[in-house]
Design a protein around this motif. Structure first.
Motif, short mmCIF file in Angstrom:
data_model
loop_
_atom_site.label_atom_id
_atom_site.label_comp_id
_atom_site.label_asym_id
_atom_site.label_seq_id
_atom_site.Cartn_x
_atom_site.Cartn_y
_atom_site.Cartn_z
N SER A 67 1.44 -1.18 -0.27
CA SER A 67 -0.32 -0.31 -0.05
C SER A 67 1.14 1.58 -0.06
CB SER A 67 -0.87 -0.45 1.25
OG SER A 67 0.00 -0.14 2.29
N PHE A 68 0.29 2.50 -0.24
CA PHE A 68 1.40 3.83 -0.37
C PHE A 68 1.85 3.70 1.03
CE2 PHE A 68 1.22 8.42 0.30
CZ PHE A 68 2.09 8.73 -0.67
N LEU A 69 1.18 4.24 2.26
CA LEU A 69 1.25 3.92 3.15
C LEU A 69 2.18 2.81 3.69
CD1 LEU A 69 -1.55 4.58 5.43
CD2 LEU A 69 0.20 6.27 4.97
N LEU A 70 2.60 1.81 3.03
CA LEU A 70 3.49 0.66 3.47
C LEU A 70 4.85 0.94 2.56
CD1 LEU A 70 4.66 -1.25 4.97
CD2 LEU A 70 4.26 -3.14 3.04
N LYS A 71 4.89 1.95 1.39
CA LYS A 71 5.72 2.48 0.82
C LYS A 71 6.70 3.55 1.62
CE LYS A 71 3.13 1.00 -3.84
NZ LYS A 71 2.66 1.82 -4.83
N ALA A 72 5.50 4.69 1.96
CA ALA A 72 6.18 5.14 2.48
C ALA A 72 7.38 5.23 3.47
CB ALA A 72 5.33 6.68 3.32
N LEU A 73 6.28 4.02 4.85
CA LEU A 73 7.19 3.37 5.47
C LEU A 73 8.97 3.04 5.16
CD1 LEU A 73 7.44 3.24 8.78
CD2 LEU A 73 6.28 0.83 8.27
N ILE A 74 8.65 2.32 4.05
CA ILE A 74 9.46 1.65 3.80
C ILE A 74 10.72 2.81 2.83
CG2 ILE A 74 11.14 0.32 1.72
CD1 ILE A 74 8.23 -1.64 1.48
N ALA A 138 16.95 12.88 9.34
CA ALA A 138 15.41 13.94 9.88
C ALA A 138 15.12 13.82 8.70
CB ALA A 138 15.26 14.20 10.97
N ARG A 139 15.67 14.93 7.56
CA ARG A 139 15.24 15.41 6.60
C ARG A 139 15.23 14.03 5.36
NH1 ARG A 139 17.95 16.10 1.79
NH2 ARG A 139 17.18 18.05 0.54
N ALA A 140 16.67 13.12 5.25
CA ALA A 140 16.29 12.09 4.30
C ALA A 140 15.09 11.15 4.79
CB ALA A 140 17.66 10.86 4.45
N VAL A 141 13.81 11.16 5.96
CA VAL A 141 13.16 10.16 6.23
C VAL A 141 12.26 10.88 5.29
CG1 VAL A 141 11.42 9.97 7.62
CG2 VAL A 141 13.86 9.90 8.54
N VAL A 142 11.60 12.57 5.43
CA VAL A 142 10.92 13.19 4.78
C VAL A 142 10.86 13.39 3.02
CG1 VAL A 142 9.81 15.13 4.21
CG2 VAL A 142 10.46 14.77 6.81
N VAL A 143 12.41 12.80 2.27
CA VAL A 143 12.75 13.56 1.13
C VAL A 143 12.63 11.53 0.64
CG1 VAL A 143 14.67 13.05 -0.20
CG2 VAL A 143 14.05 15.11 1.26
N ASN A 144 13.01 10.95 0.67
CA ASN A 144 12.83 9.54 0.85
C ASN A 144 11.40 8.94 1.14
OD1 ASN A 144 15.50 7.89 -0.08
ND2 ASN A 144 15.67 9.54 1.58
N ALA A 145 10.11 9.41 1.85
CA ALA A 145 9.07 9.05 2.22
C ALA A 145 9.05 9.68 0.69
CB ALA A 145 8.62 9.72 3.12
N ALA A 146 8.53 10.73 0.14
CA ALA A 146 8.15 11.40 -0.43
C ALA A 146 8.72 11.11 -2.04
CB ALA A 146 8.06 13.48 -0.94
N GLN A 147 9.72 10.44 -2.22
CA GLN A 147 10.51 10.61 -3.17
C GLN A 147 9.95 9.07 -4.21
OE1 GLN A 147 14.65 10.41 -4.24
NE2 GLN A 147 14.25 12.22 -5.85
#
Length: 263
Positions: A67-74, A138-147
């Motif tokens: 799911s999208f949420l799981l993709k974001a968590l990954i 922290a920045r990488a978490v946001v960027v990679n969850a989005a990207q």
């Protein structure tokens, strides 16, 4: 610049001289390039590798993607891990970039990224290599969850529409969408990071208390949409980077599966 006189003119031929500043700029740039390449080799390969492995592990037996949420968590997991692995190279990159702007007696004079890493560990201790690791992660978490999540979701949407096949054009469109989402998500985080790094002391107190205080003050005094000031040039940089990253990743994954997993 002195020009060489022609042989028939009776003048003395002068060899063109290379400006010391040009030499310094060239070799300084190459030194910084080595750190930049090592950062990409550690941070980018780690985050993309972890995301690909976890994505495949969490894909259903019938081929149903997460799911999208799981993709974001990954993506968050991959980004945090990649940032941790890449922090030493980033520390070296920041120092080598700033070295040329410092007074001659204060320059560290690192020869290359490996010399920088060895000297930092020997002179200041190994933990110094991970200085600033938490905000970087922290920045990488946001960027990679989005990207990463937006790319996978966009690619899935395009394929399900029936108008695209799994080829470079589909990857290009999905990565352009991902670049837009990543730009929108990461700009507020970058503003917080930049403001904290450059904040002044006012009456003996720091200008901002924390990241949340930065966001509140920016929205209050500069307006909500100032969080995305400079969106177009930011996207002009991040968009091509995202496109090339995912196109190369897809082609390398296909080549790997064809060469090693097809038998």
């Amino acid at each position: 610049m002195a020009a060489a006189a022609s042989p028939g003119g009776g003048g003395v031929a002068l060899k063109p001289r290379t400006s010391p500043k040009s030499v310094k700029f060239l070799f300084g740039g190459l030194a910084g390039l080595s750190a930049g390449l090592l950062r990409q080799a550690t941070y980018t390969t780690t985050r993309l590798g972890i995301y690909t492995v976890l994505f495949e592990r969490l894909t259903g037996a019938d081929g149903t993607p997460p799911s999208f949420l799981l993709k974001a968590l990954i993506g968050m997991t991959a980004g945090a891990t990649g940032a941790f692995v890449g922090t030493p190279a980033e520390v070296a990159l920041i120092r080598m970039t700033a070295d040329g702007r410092m007074p001659p007696d204060q320059r560290r004079g690192y020869k290359n990224v490996f010399d920088a890493l060895l000297r930092i560990a020997r002179e200041e201790g190994i933990p110094t290599l991970w200085r600033g690791c938490i905000p970087t992660m922290a920045r990488a978490v946001v960027v990679n969850a989005a990207q990463l999540a937006s790319y996978s979701q966009s690619k899935q949407f395009l394929l399900d529409s029936g108008h695209f096949s799994d080829n470079i054009f589909c990857h290009f469109c999905a990565s352009m969408i991902s670049g837009l989402v990543t730009t929108a998500a990461s700009m507020p985080v970058d503003i917080v990071k930049t403001r904290i790094q450059n904040m002044r002391m006012i009456d003996g107190k720091p200008e901002y208390k924390n990241g949340l205080d930065v966001l509140v003050k920016v929205v209050r005094y500069e307006g909500f949409f100032s969080l995305w000031k400079g969106f177009t040039p930011y996207y002009a940089r991040l968009g091509p980077h995202t496109v090339l990253t995912f196109i190369f990743l897809e082609q390398m994954n296909k080549a790997y599966k064809k060469l090693f997993l097809s038998g």
